[in-house]
Each structure stands twice: as C-alpha cells, then as structure tokens.
Write a protein that holds these residues in place. Structure first.
Motif, short mmCIF file in Angstrom:
data_model
loop_
_atom_site.label_atom_id
_atom_site.label_comp_id
_atom_site.label_asym_id
_atom_site.label_seq_id
_atom_site.Cartn_x
_atom_site.Cartn_y
_atom_site.Cartn_z
N GLU A 23 19.97 -9.47 -69.40
CA GLU A 23 20.30 -10.44 -70.44
C GLU A 23 19.94 -9.90 -71.82
N ILE A 24 18.77 -9.31 -71.94
CA ILE A 24 18.33 -8.74 -73.22
C ILE A 24 19.22 -7.59 -73.63
N GLU A 25 19.50 -6.68 -72.69
CA GLU A 25 20.34 -5.53 -72.99
C GLU A 25 21.72 -5.96 -73.45
N ARG A 26 22.31 -6.91 -72.76
CA ARG A 26 23.65 -7.36 -73.12
C ARG A 26 23.68 -7.98 -74.51
N GLY A 27 22.64 -8.73 -74.85
CA GLY A 27 22.58 -9.33 -76.17
C GLY A 27 22.50 -8.29 -77.27
N ILE A 28 21.63 -7.29 -77.07
CA ILE A 28 21.47 -6.23 -78.07
C ILE A 28 22.75 -5.43 -78.22
N LEU A 29 23.33 -5.04 -77.10
CA LEU A 29 24.52 -4.21 -77.15
C LEU A 29 25.73 -4.97 -77.68
N ALA A 30 25.82 -6.26 -77.36
CA ALA A 30 26.95 -7.06 -77.87
C ALA A 30 26.90 -7.15 -79.39
N LYS A 31 25.71 -7.36 -79.94
CA LYS A 31 25.58 -7.41 -81.39
C LYS A 31 25.90 -6.06 -82.00
N ASN A 32 25.41 -5.00 -81.38
CA ASN A 32 25.71 -3.66 -81.88
C ASN A 32 27.22 -3.40 -81.84
N ALA A 114 24.77 0.80 -84.94
CA ALA A 114 25.96 0.67 -85.76
C ALA A 114 25.66 0.04 -87.11
N GLN A 115 24.71 -0.91 -87.15
CA GLN A 115 24.37 -1.53 -88.42
C GLN A 115 23.71 -0.52 -89.36
N MET A 116 22.84 0.33 -88.82
CA MET A 116 22.24 1.39 -89.64
C MET A 116 23.31 2.29 -90.25
N VAL A 117 24.27 2.65 -89.42
CA VAL A 117 25.34 3.54 -89.89
C VAL A 117 26.18 2.86 -90.97
N GLY A 118 26.47 1.56 -90.78
CA GLY A 118 27.22 0.84 -91.79
C GLY A 118 26.50 0.82 -93.13
#
Length: 260
Positions: A23-32, A114-118
C-alpha cells in the motif's frame, strides 16, 4: 539463506505487514508517476530528449558524461542534472566542460524522483530541442523503481564489478533501453568474462542493447554516440507522427463542423 525479498512487496520493514508495504509503495510510486508524466509531456512539448543514467557508485557515469559533452560540443545543446547525496563535485566537473549543470543533493535519499527532476529543469532551463542527461544517485536498487519522465534509460556496469550484477540487481537492468559496459580498458587486467555478463543481461532483459566502451581509451565510444543519436532521432520521429495524427484529427473535426 534468509530472504526478505520474496514477498509481494519484495521488501521488509519490521512491524509492517507485506500488504501494508504494498500500500505504501503504490502510493509513493503513483504520486511519482504523476510527476513523471508531467515531465514527459514537458519534454515532448520542448523536444528535449531526456536520458536517465543509472549505475552503482564508481561505474563511470560522470566521466562518461564529461567525454560525451566534449564530443557533442557545438553540435547540440546539452544540459545535465546531477544526483548525489552530498557535494557538488560531479556538477562542478560537468560545468568545466562548458555545459550547464545543476546539482540535486538528496541527503539521506537514495535516488532522484520525478518531482526533483522537474524542479531541476525549472532551475536549469535547458534549451528546447536539446539533450538532457540525468545522472542518478549511484545505486543499483532504489533509482530503478522511479520513472523520471525520461525518454530512455541507460544502465552502466563496469568490468570491475563482475558479471553477476544483472542477476543480483535485476530491477536496474529490467527496464534499461541500453546497458553500457564501462572501463573496458581495464578488462585485460581482470578475471572478467564479457560474454557471461552479456548472457546475464539477456536473462534479465533480452531486448536491451549492449555497448562496451572505455571513456579513457575511447574504445567503443562512437557506438555510444551513435546509439544516442539514433535514440533521439527515433524519439523525435515518434513525436512528429503523434503531432501529425493530432493535426489530421483537428482537420477532420473542422470539416465535420462546416458540413453540419
């Protein structure tokens, strides 16, 4: 052997169940992934060809980039995002070539996201139509799971690391478009089996291209530059076809509107 990576989450944290980990992994990766898609659309709009480079520490990413930038100088506008936990050493080396670079320090973080790269692109302001090279944090584990919005992913493995790295760290190789075998000038001095490494890469990712090179002796370097040029050209052609299809749809809509 005690294996904490065989569950559905492929990881273990004391006190957390595998279902909670998922659940945690999916949340982090979905936002990324949302940020990655924003980056991808931004890169397409400005025709900025982005390449994400992964490797363990010391495989030669920065040296590869320095020599690549020298070779491309005057031919294409190139910029670099450097990822490290600390220091600006690598960005300083890149800027010495004359290319713009920005350092992203992740602190205790083990990868770029991805946010860091943006945010890095916001600060760097690379030229439209150019090349963006992203040197990820030296690590064959965490960076593999994070899409940055790149067009191509390149994994480096040096001859000094041995032939079994693709088997030990499969995620770093599974989604690689290209695997660069680096520091080949050192191979004669090592007990190293190149063909075994290639077979191990193929076991993990049969579709990955493999290029062997030395940034020091320049052996194989032209093959790397040729791959980079072709990958960029193919990506631009794909963008052009998508734009043509959209234009055709707009024209059909216009015709339908006039005849209604």
């Amino acid at each position: 052997m005690i294996d904490y990576g065989t569950g559905p989450a492929r990881a273990h944290v004391p006190g957390l169940s595998q279902s909670r980990m998922i659940e945690i992994e999916r949340g982090i990766l979905a936002k990324n992934d949302e940020f990655a898609e924003t980056n991808r659309a931004r890169f397409a709009e400005s025709c900025l060809f982005a390449v994400n480079l992964l490797s363990s520490p010391g495989a030669g990413k920065t040296t590869l980039l320095v020599e690549t930038l020298k070779a491309l100088s005057g031919k294409i506008a190139a910029a670099v995002i450097e990822g490290d936990q600390q220091t600006s050493n690598d960005a300083d080396r890149i800027r010495a070539t004359g290319a713009p670079a920005i350092q992203i320090n992740t602190g205790k973080g083990c990868h770029l996201d991805a946010q860091m790269v943006g945010r890095g692109v916001d600060a760097l302001k690379p030229k439209a139509g150019g090349l963006l090279l992203i040197e990820n944090v030296g690590n064959l584990v965490c960076p593999a799971g994070f899409d940055l919005g790149e067009a191509q992913r390149v994994t480096l493995v040096s001859v000094t690391e041995g032939e079994d790295k693709p088997l030990k760290y499969p995620d770093a190789f599974t989604f690689a478009d290209l695997v660069l075998v680096t520091k080949t000038d050192l191979a004669p001095h090592l007990d190293f089996d190149l063909e075994l490494l290639k077979r191990n890469i193929a076991r993990i990712n049969p579709s990955a291209e493999v290029v062997c090179l030395s940034s020091k002796s320049r052996e194989g370097f032209d093959a790397w530059l040729a791959w980079l040029a072709k990958a960029r050209a193919d990506w631009i052609e794909d963008l052009a076809r998508e734009a043509e299809a959209r234009a055709a749809q707009l024209r059909r809509s216009l015709t339908q509107g006039l005849s209604a």
